[in-house]
Enzyme design. Sequence first.
Site, PDB file in Angstrom:
ATOM      1  N   ASN A   1       0.827  -1.213   0.000  1.00 29.77           N
ATOM      2  CA  ASN A   1       0.000   0.000   0.000  1.00 29.77           C
ATOM      3  C   ASN A   1       0.852   1.251   0.000  1.00 29.77           C
ATOM      4  O   ASN A   1       1.973   1.250   0.505  1.00 29.77           O
ATOM      5  CB  ASN A   1      -0.966   0.000   1.195  1.00 29.77           C
TER       6      ASN A   1
ATOM      7  N   CYS B   1       5.892   3.345   9.271  1.00 34.77           N
ATOM      8  CA  CYS B   1       5.387   3.445   7.900  1.00 34.77           C
ATOM      9  C   CYS B   1       6.513   3.875   6.954  1.00 34.77           C
ATOM     10  O   CYS B   1       7.196   4.871   7.200  1.00 34.77           O
ATOM     11  CB  CYS B   1       4.212   4.409   7.824  1.00 34.77           C
TER      12      CYS B   1
ATOM     13  N   CYS C   1       3.413 -38.400 -10.115  1.00 33.30           N
ATOM     14  CA  CYS C   1       3.636 -37.177 -10.898  1.00 33.30           C
ATOM     15  C   CYS C   1       5.111 -36.962 -11.194  1.00 33.30           C
ATOM     16  O   CYS C   1       5.463 -36.290 -12.156  1.00 33.30           O
ATOM     17  CB  CYS C   1       3.056 -35.957 -10.182  1.00 33.30           C
TER      18      CYS C   1
ATOM     19  N   CYS D   1      20.346 -39.879   0.229  1.00 34.01           N
ATOM     20  CA  CYS D   1      19.423 -38.882   0.814  1.00 34.01           C
ATOM     21  C   CYS D   1      20.094 -38.132   1.965  1.00 34.01           C
ATOM     22  O   CYS D   1      20.526 -38.731   2.942  1.00 34.01           O
ATOM     23  CB  CYS D   1      18.150 -39.580   1.315  1.00 34.01           C
TER      24      CYS D   1
ATOM     25  N   CYS E   1      17.163 -33.249   2.883  1.00 35.88           N
ATOM     26  CA  CYS E   1      16.983 -31.795   2.708  1.00 35.88           C
ATOM     27  C   CYS E   1      15.517 -31.378   2.769  1.00 35.88           C
ATOM     28  O   CYS E   1      15.204 -30.235   2.994  1.00 35.88           O
ATOM     29  CB  CYS E   1      17.609 -31.337   1.404  1.00 35.88           C
TER      30      CYS E   1
HETATM   31  C1  LIG Z   1      -3.632   0.155   3.724  1.00 38.36           C
HETATM   32  C2  LIG Z   1      -2.814   0.072   4.949  1.00 38.36           C
HETATM   33  C3  LIG Z   1      -2.622   1.180   5.732  1.00 38.36           C
HETATM   34  C4  LIG Z   1      -1.849   1.114   6.879  1.00 38.36           C
HETATM   35  N1  LIG Z   1      -1.730   2.213   7.654  1.00 38.36           N
HETATM   36  C5  LIG Z   1      -1.012   2.147   8.799  1.00 38.36           C
HETATM   37  C6  LIG Z   1      -0.963   3.251   9.677  1.00 38.36           C
HETATM   38  O1  LIG Z   1      -1.574   4.301   9.448  1.00 38.36           O
HETATM   39  N2  LIG Z   1      -0.225   3.125  10.797  1.00 38.36           N
HETATM   40  C7  LIG Z   1       0.470   1.990  11.112  1.00 38.36           C
HETATM   41  O2  LIG Z   1       1.120   1.924  12.154  1.00 38.36           O
HETATM   42  N3  LIG Z   1       0.405   0.906  10.294  1.00 38.36           N
HETATM   43  C8  LIG Z   1      -0.322   0.970   9.156  1.00 38.36           C
HETATM   44  N4  LIG Z   1      -0.413  -0.139   8.374  1.00 38.36           N
HETATM   45  C9  LIG Z   1       0.326  -1.366   8.734  1.00 38.36           C
HETATM   46  C10 LIG Z   1      -0.520  -2.323   9.572  1.00 38.36           C
HETATM   47  O3  LIG Z   1      -0.926  -1.752  10.789  1.00 38.36           O
HETATM   48  C11 LIG Z   1       0.260  -3.624   9.870  1.00 38.36           C
HETATM   49  O4  LIG Z   1       1.421  -3.299  10.603  1.00 38.36           O
HETATM   50  C12 LIG Z   1       0.686  -4.359   8.624  1.00 38.36           C
HETATM   51  O5  LIG Z   1      -0.330  -4.288   7.658  1.00 38.36           O
HETATM   52  C13 LIG Z   1       1.019  -5.817   8.903  1.00 38.36           C
HETATM   53  O6  LIG Z   1      -0.103  -6.534   9.365  1.00 38.36           O
HETATM   54  P1  LIG Z   1      -0.961  -7.507   8.397  1.00 38.36           P
HETATM   55  O7  LIG Z   1      -0.013  -8.430   7.718  1.00 38.36           O
HETATM   56  O8  LIG Z   1      -1.949  -8.172   9.307  1.00 38.36           O
HETATM   57  O9  LIG Z   1      -1.622  -6.608   7.411  1.00 38.36           O
HETATM   58  C14 LIG Z   1      -1.208  -0.105   7.225  1.00 38.36           C
HETATM   59  C15 LIG Z   1      -1.415  -1.225   6.428  1.00 38.36           C
HETATM   60  C16 LIG Z   1      -2.202  -1.161   5.314  1.00 38.36           C
HETATM   61  C17 LIG Z   1      -2.434  -2.393   4.494  1.00 38.36           C
END
Ligand SMILES: Cc1cc2nc3c(=O)[nH]c(=O)nc-3n(C[C@H](O)[C@H](O)[C@H](O)COP(=O)(O)O)c2cc1C
Length: 432
Positions: free
Chosen positions: A77, A139, A349, A379, A382
């Site tokens: 995102n 973020c 397969c 073997c 792995c």
């Molecule tokens: C669209 C979107 C917006 C997000 N916005 C924030 C945010 O504003 N603040 C934040 O701390 N994390 C944000 N995150 C991250 C999520 O809180 C989370 O850490 C991350 O998605 C991993 O969790 P998940 O695998 O369950 O999605 C966002 C994630 C997505 C997908």
Amino acid sequence: MADLRSNFVGIKSPNPFWLASAPPTDKEVNVRRAFQAGWGGVVWKTLGSEGPPVVNVNGPRYGVVYGADRRVLGINNIELITDRPLEVNLREIKSVKRDYPDRALIISLMVPCDEESWKAILKQIEDTGADGVELNFGCPHGMAERGMGSAVGQVPEYIEMVTRWVKQYSRMPCIVKLTPNITDVRKPAEAAKRGGADAVSLINTVNSITSVDLDLFAPQPTIDGKGSHGGYCGPAVKPIALNMVAEIARNSATAGLPISGIGGVTTWRDAAEFMALGAGNVQVCTAAMTYGFKVVQEMISGLREFLDEKQISMSDLIGRATPNVTDWQYLNLNYTTKAQIDQDLCIKCGRCYAACEDTSHQAIAMGPGRVFEVKDDECVACNLCVDVCPVENCITMRELAVGEMDARTGRPVQPYANWTTHPNNPMSRAAE
Ligand SMILES: Cc1cc2nc3c(=O)[nH]c(=O)nc-3n(C[C@H](O)[C@H](O)[C@H](O)COP(=O)(O)O)c2cc1C
């Protein structure tokens, strides 16, 4: 029936499942519906302070990686923190908390890296009655370019400094949310602890470009012919998150620091794995965005049944696998297994044969009628044949007992030895 009530750094919730800060927790209507569906808590979508306006793109925000059945494996995102006015968010938080006193309501924050900005917003948050704050140092896009988010999370000294301000100017529990976009996650966790954090949460999203549009020659999602890196999350990032949680849980410098596990939690099993590695609770975003709020019901009933079946409590589960995470040199190098193929389940397969013959140890023979057999003398265990076989449990690994002959080495299996003391380790010979 197992008791799922959770007390994470003094914040109580009826179960350990919180929604992570993201679109599902962006506003009152969502959060109310989430609580009605049964979520134990939410971390409100990150708030910023007044300042340059937060303006999101008006084109697609998400890029997706699908599995063969179009199941969502990962979402990328390029969304920013909340673009709704601060006072509206604060009013809504107050109203939700008033009506749901038994649920955890944590407010995610990201403000500029100066003391006055933090002091000012903390006071406003405290007035809402929220249970705690989560500092968004994670973020990786949009805000990082303004010196916030992962730009702070990548500098342990900044983490420590900001955490200290938060603890100085607020009585609320403080959770520091960490970025995975760093070499050694133990360093920011240690900094958070030094700054007085009550807990860390991880992971935030992973820097990524999910795909390239080969007509536009631009990354997707594409905004008017251009794309930027985004943050990756969902089931695909779970392995990264589990490792980082374990790294912090077993680091003596952060021993006892509570961890909120995030990253790809989709089922109760994912949650149990995070908890076994040391997470006191879990947060969820992608699973709710993909399947809706009611996924929490399956998580609640699944975790409860699991605990009942194992006859352990939730606190018994938390950290139960941590002592079994070790460094490679402590693995038992005398532990020996061999692949074995169940001829009744085999569908002929030949994928095990192709993989082993071309890329591994030439340890599977193809006989007349496409009968595949493991050559024990070749073997090395792995596991690739198990991994590529399309039939579950058709190929399994059989453990050889100590003293049993290993056809590959021509020697009986020896008792426990790790690399540190292994005779082939030149360092261990030098030490003798
Ligand atoms: C669209 C979107 C917006 C997000 N916005 C924030 C945010 O504003 N603040 C934040 O701390 N994390 C944000 N995150 C991250 C999520 O809180 C989370 O850490 C991350 O998605 C991993 O969790 P998940 O695998 O369950 O999605 C966002 C994630 C997505 C997908």
